[in-house]
Write a protein that holds these residues in place. Structure first.
Motif, mmCIF file in Angstrom:
data_model
loop_
_atom_site.group_PDB
_atom_site.id
_atom_site.type_symbol
_atom_site.label_atom_id
_atom_site.label_comp_id
_atom_site.label_asym_id
_atom_site.label_seq_id
_atom_site.Cartn_x
_atom_site.Cartn_y
_atom_site.Cartn_z
ATOM 1 N N TYR A 1 0.842 -1.207 0.000
ATOM 2 C CA TYR A 1 0.000 0.000 0.000
ATOM 3 C C TYR A 1 0.873 1.252 0.000
ATOM 4 O O TYR A 1 0.639 2.193 -0.758
ATOM 5 C CB TYR A 1 -0.915 -0.014 1.219
ATOM 6 N N ARG A 2 1.917 1.246 0.850
ATOM 7 C CA ARG A 2 2.775 2.430 0.968
ATOM 8 C C ARG A 2 3.526 2.715 -0.322
ATOM 9 O O ARG A 2 3.838 3.872 -0.634
ATOM 10 C CB ARG A 2 3.773 2.250 2.118
ATOM 11 N N MET A 3 3.838 1.655 -1.079
ATOM 12 C CA MET A 3 4.659 1.820 -2.277
ATOM 13 C C MET A 3 3.840 2.145 -3.527
ATOM 14 O O MET A 3 4.400 2.221 -4.615
ATOM 15 C CB MET A 3 5.486 0.564 -2.525
ATOM 16 N N ARG A 4 2.548 2.324 -3.390
ATOM 17 C CA ARG A 4 1.761 2.684 -4.572
ATOM 18 C C ARG A 4 2.216 4.039 -5.111
ATOM 19 O O ARG A 4 2.569 4.945 -4.346
ATOM 20 C CB ARG A 4 0.270 2.726 -4.220
ATOM 21 N N PRO A 5 2.190 4.195 -6.433
ATOM 22 C CA PRO A 5 2.695 5.445 -7.045
ATOM 23 C C PRO A 5 1.839 6.653 -6.678
ATOM 24 O O PRO A 5 0.624 6.535 -6.505
ATOM 25 C CB PRO A 5 2.616 5.147 -8.548
ATOM 26 N N HIS A 6 2.500 7.795 -6.564
ATOM 27 C CA HIS A 6 1.788 9.036 -6.257
ATOM 28 C C HIS A 6 1.491 9.855 -7.511
ATOM 29 O O HIS A 6 0.692 10.790 -7.464
ATOM 30 C CB HIS A 6 2.603 9.865 -5.264
ATOM 31 N N ASN A 7 2.156 9.541 -8.615
ATOM 32 C CA ASN A 7 1.866 10.227 -9.874
ATOM 33 C C ASN A 7 2.124 9.265 -11.030
ATOM 34 O O ASN A 7 2.643 8.164 -10.843
ATOM 35 C CB ASN A 7 2.699 11.505 -10.014
ATOM 36 N N ILE A 8 1.773 9.706 -12.209
ATOM 37 C CA ILE A 8 1.786 8.832 -13.378
ATOM 38 C C ILE A 8 3.194 8.375 -13.739
ATOM 39 O O ILE A 8 3.384 7.290 -14.309
ATOM 40 C CB ILE A 8 1.118 9.558 -14.580
ATOM 41 N N ASP A 9 4.206 9.146 -13.381
ATOM 42 C CA ASP A 9 5.585 8.771 -13.698
ATOM 43 C C ASP A 9 6.075 7.604 -12.861
ATOM 44 O O ASP A 9 7.053 6.945 -13.233
ATOM 45 C CB ASP A 9 6.523 9.972 -13.493
ATOM 46 N N ASP A 10 5.444 7.357 -11.725
ATOM 47 C CA ASP A 10 5.885 6.299 -10.814
ATOM 48 C C ASP A 10 5.265 4.940 -11.124
ATOM 49 O O ASP A 10 5.630 3.944 -10.499
ATOM 50 C CB ASP A 10 5.543 6.665 -9.365
ATOM 51 N N VAL A 11 4.332 4.898 -12.054
ATOM 52 C CA VAL A 11 3.652 3.633 -12.354
ATOM 53 C C VAL A 11 4.637 2.653 -12.985
ATOM 54 O O VAL A 11 5.390 3.007 -13.901
ATOM 55 C CB VAL A 11 2.452 3.856 -13.300
ATOM 56 N N ILE A 12 4.627 1.434 -12.490
ATOM 57 C CA ILE A 12 5.496 0.381 -13.025
ATOM 58 C C ILE A 12 4.723 -0.428 -14.067
ATOM 59 O O ILE A 12 3.603 -0.880 -13.812
ATOM 60 C CB ILE A 12 5.993 -0.544 -11.894
ATOM 61 N N GLY A 13 5.331 -0.593 -15.242
ATOM 62 C CA GLY A 13 4.667 -1.346 -16.304
ATOM 63 C C GLY A 13 3.572 -0.538 -16.987
ATOM 64 O O GLY A 13 3.470 0.682 -16.838
ATOM 65 N N GLN A 14 2.748 -1.232 -17.774
ATOM 66 C CA GLN A 14 1.589 -0.637 -18.476
ATOM 67 C C GLN A 14 1.989 0.547 -19.357
ATOM 68 O O GLN A 14 1.276 1.551 -19.439
ATOM 69 C CB GLN A 14 0.493 -0.207 -17.476
ATOM 70 N N LYS A 15 3.133 0.414 -20.038
ATOM 71 C CA LYS A 15 3.619 1.510 -20.871
ATOM 72 C C LYS A 15 2.672 1.826 -22.021
ATOM 73 O O LYS A 15 2.648 2.954 -22.513
ATOM 74 C CB LYS A 15 5.014 1.174 -21.419
ATOM 75 N N HIS A 16 1.874 0.835 -22.454
ATOM 76 C CA HIS A 16 0.928 1.105 -23.540
ATOM 77 C C HIS A 16 -0.165 2.076 -23.103
ATOM 78 O O HIS A 16 -0.849 2.679 -23.942
ATOM 79 C CB HIS A 16 0.308 -0.205 -24.035
ATOM 80 N N LEU A 17 -0.315 2.259 -21.778
ATOM 81 C CA LEU A 17 -1.326 3.183 -21.266
ATOM 82 C C LEU A 17 -0.715 4.439 -20.639
ATOM 83 O O LEU A 17 -1.254 5.529 -20.795
ATOM 84 C CB LEU A 17 -2.199 2.482 -20.220
ATOM 85 N N VAL A 18 0.431 4.285 -19.932
ATOM 86 C CA VAL A 18 0.992 5.421 -19.200
ATOM 87 C C VAL A 18 2.367 5.833 -19.700
ATOM 88 O O VAL A 18 2.995 6.727 -19.128
ATOM 89 C CB VAL A 18 1.059 5.119 -17.683
ATOM 90 N N GLY A 19 2.857 5.177 -20.755
ATOM 91 C CA GLY A 19 4.124 5.578 -21.360
ATOM 92 C C GLY A 19 4.005 6.922 -22.056
ATOM 93 O O GLY A 19 2.949 7.562 -22.043
ATOM 94 N N ASP A 20 5.060 7.335 -22.743
ATOM 95 C CA ASP A 20 5.092 8.668 -23.353
ATOM 96 C C ASP A 20 3.912 8.932 -24.278
ATOM 97 O O ASP A 20 3.397 10.043 -24.333
ATOM 98 C CB ASP A 20 6.408 8.849 -24.122
ATOM 99 N N LYS A 21 3.502 7.904 -25.041
ATOM 100 C CA LYS A 21 2.393 8.096 -25.977
ATOM 101 C C LYS A 21 1.132 7.357 -25.540
ATOM 102 O O LYS A 21 0.182 7.228 -26.301
ATOM 103 C CB LYS A 21 2.815 7.623 -27.367
#
Length: 419
Positions: free
Chosen positions: A6-26
């Motif tokens: 729970y504590r390690m959940r990302p606080h912004n979109i840059d911290d998301v691990i994986g799912q680059k097709h959704l949160v990557g640059d494009k």
């Protein structure tokens, strides 16, 4: 204190691990966040791959208030509180877990708030939303499928937890063997929550000084995380891969998928699929395979797990290495296609039921020929309706001696029909 995952959940979109097709640059979600034009969405995929994390990251990257509810356990009143907050603040992101379980009363309450944009709904589910979620909700949301996390993604999450001084274990003096990290990565089955929970248990239960070995990792994550939901997409994907591997004669792949299904413990589903395969994919190429498969299934059902794995594997190996023919299923499907198109026609008079009064005399008068009175038990006469009398449904295969024999007989009959 909240759990490590729970504590390690990302606080912004840059911290998301994986799912680059959704949160990557494009990625489309990143573009929505960058443009500050959020729309309601449904995120679906296996547990522990980031659905909640993405929702929280979206809120953290846009400074929109974030609330989380569960479609089953939280009430309509809880949703009303969120709606009131949305009126006061202008907009609220609502993460709704298990959205596929949303009842009609809660759905009807939410719909107008989705329409006016005050509530940005992020629904999370492990079920296929195209099947499990009401069309009224689907039509007001974007649907995004999350991909399984890779071993590199899991490793990144573990390293972050070990070095993060605020939310992780960066302030602790921890020695962890590479083999221990490898086990957390491989045994988690792509579930980052599972790997972090195991890491936390290993750290908190360790003696001082903290040194986590491979054995410690195995003790804390004793069985690989296995995703099995017999009503979910993943299960049907495994079943599909199982049948296609047998159809493709790949013994090793078929045994791998059988092992996954055995771990799920759903023997009735395995048995049904094996029996289907024996008729659909092996069929007339090896007619005895179906009876032997049924014998193996009956043995498995009598034995139960874990011994049931033995006859099941035997059946799978035989089906994989048997000659293949789908001629029977294609034949009946072709016949069904004609019937469903209305291509039936009147049954020839000499084939009509002879049990009602006067029918027997009618049959004799129009010349029904009794095949058993003829050499070889066959006599040429019309059986199909007039409009289909030249139709052929069965297309024999040459994949085995047994079906080659069927083909020879069938071709002889067709030649006699054409005389």
């Amino acid at each position: 204190m909240e759990p490590l995952a729970y504590r390690m959940r990302p606080h912004n979109i840059d911290d998301v691990i994986g799912q680059k097709h959704l949160v990557g640059d494009k990625g489309i979600i990143r573009r929505m966040v960058d443009a500050r034009r959020l729309s309601s969405m449904i995120l679906y995929g296996p547990p522990g791959i980031g659905k909640t994390s993405i929702a929280r990251a979206i809120a953290g990257s846009t400074d929109v208030k974030f609330r989380q509810l569960n479609a089953v356990t939280d009430t309509k009143k809880d949703m009303q509180i969120v709606a009131e907050e949305a009126k006061m603040s202008g907009q609220v992101i609502l993460l709704l877990d298990e959205i596929h379980r949303l009842d009609k009363a809660k759905q009807d309450f939410l719909l107008p708030h989705l329409e006016n944009g005050r509530i940005i709904l992020i629904g999370a589910t492990t079920s296929n939303p195209y099947h499990a979620i009401n069309p009224a909700i689907r039509s007001r949301t974007q649907i995004f499928e999350l991909e399984p996390l890779t071993p590199d993604d899991i490793r990144m999450a573990i390293n972050r937890a070990l070095t993060d001084k605020e939310n992780g274990f960066g302030n602790k003096d921890i020695k962890i063997d590479d083999a221990a990290v490898d086990h957390f990565v491989q045994a988690s089955g792509g579930d980052v929550r599972s790997s972090l929970n195991a890491l936390e248990l290993a750290v908190l239960s360790a003696d001082k000084p903290i040194h986590i070995t491979r054995q410690d990792a195995e003790d804390c994550l004793q069985k690989s995380s296995f995703n099995f939901d017999k009503d979910g997409d993943f299960h049907y994907d495994v079943m599909s891969a199982f049948q296609k591997s047998i159809r493709g004669s790949d013994v090793d792949a078929a045994l791998h998928y059988l092992a996954r299904l055995i771990e799920g413990g759903d023997l009735p589903t395995i048995a049904r699929r094996l029996l289907v395969i024996s008729f659909e994919d092996i069929g007339l190429a090896s007619p005895q395979a179906a009876s032997r498969t049924l014998t193996a299934i009956e043995a498995a059902e009598r034995l139960g797990f874990p011994e049931a794995r033995i006859p099941l594997s035997q059946a799978v190996i035989e089906l994989c290495l048997s000659p293949k023919s789908n001629s029977s299923i294609t034949a009946i499907d072709s016949a069904l296609s004609d019937v469903r198109k209305g291509q039936s026609g009147d049954i020839p008079k000499h084939l009509k039921d002879g049990h009602y009064k006067g029918a027997k005399d009618l049959g004799n008068a129009i010349g029904y020929l009794y095949p058993h009175n003829y050499d070889g038990g066959y006599v040429q006469q019309q059986y199909l309706p007039d409009n289909l009398k030249n139709k052929t449904y069965y297309q024999p295969k040459n994949t085995s001696k047994s079906e080659q024999q069927f083909k020879q007989i069938y071709d002889n009959i067709l030649r006699q029909k054409k005389k």
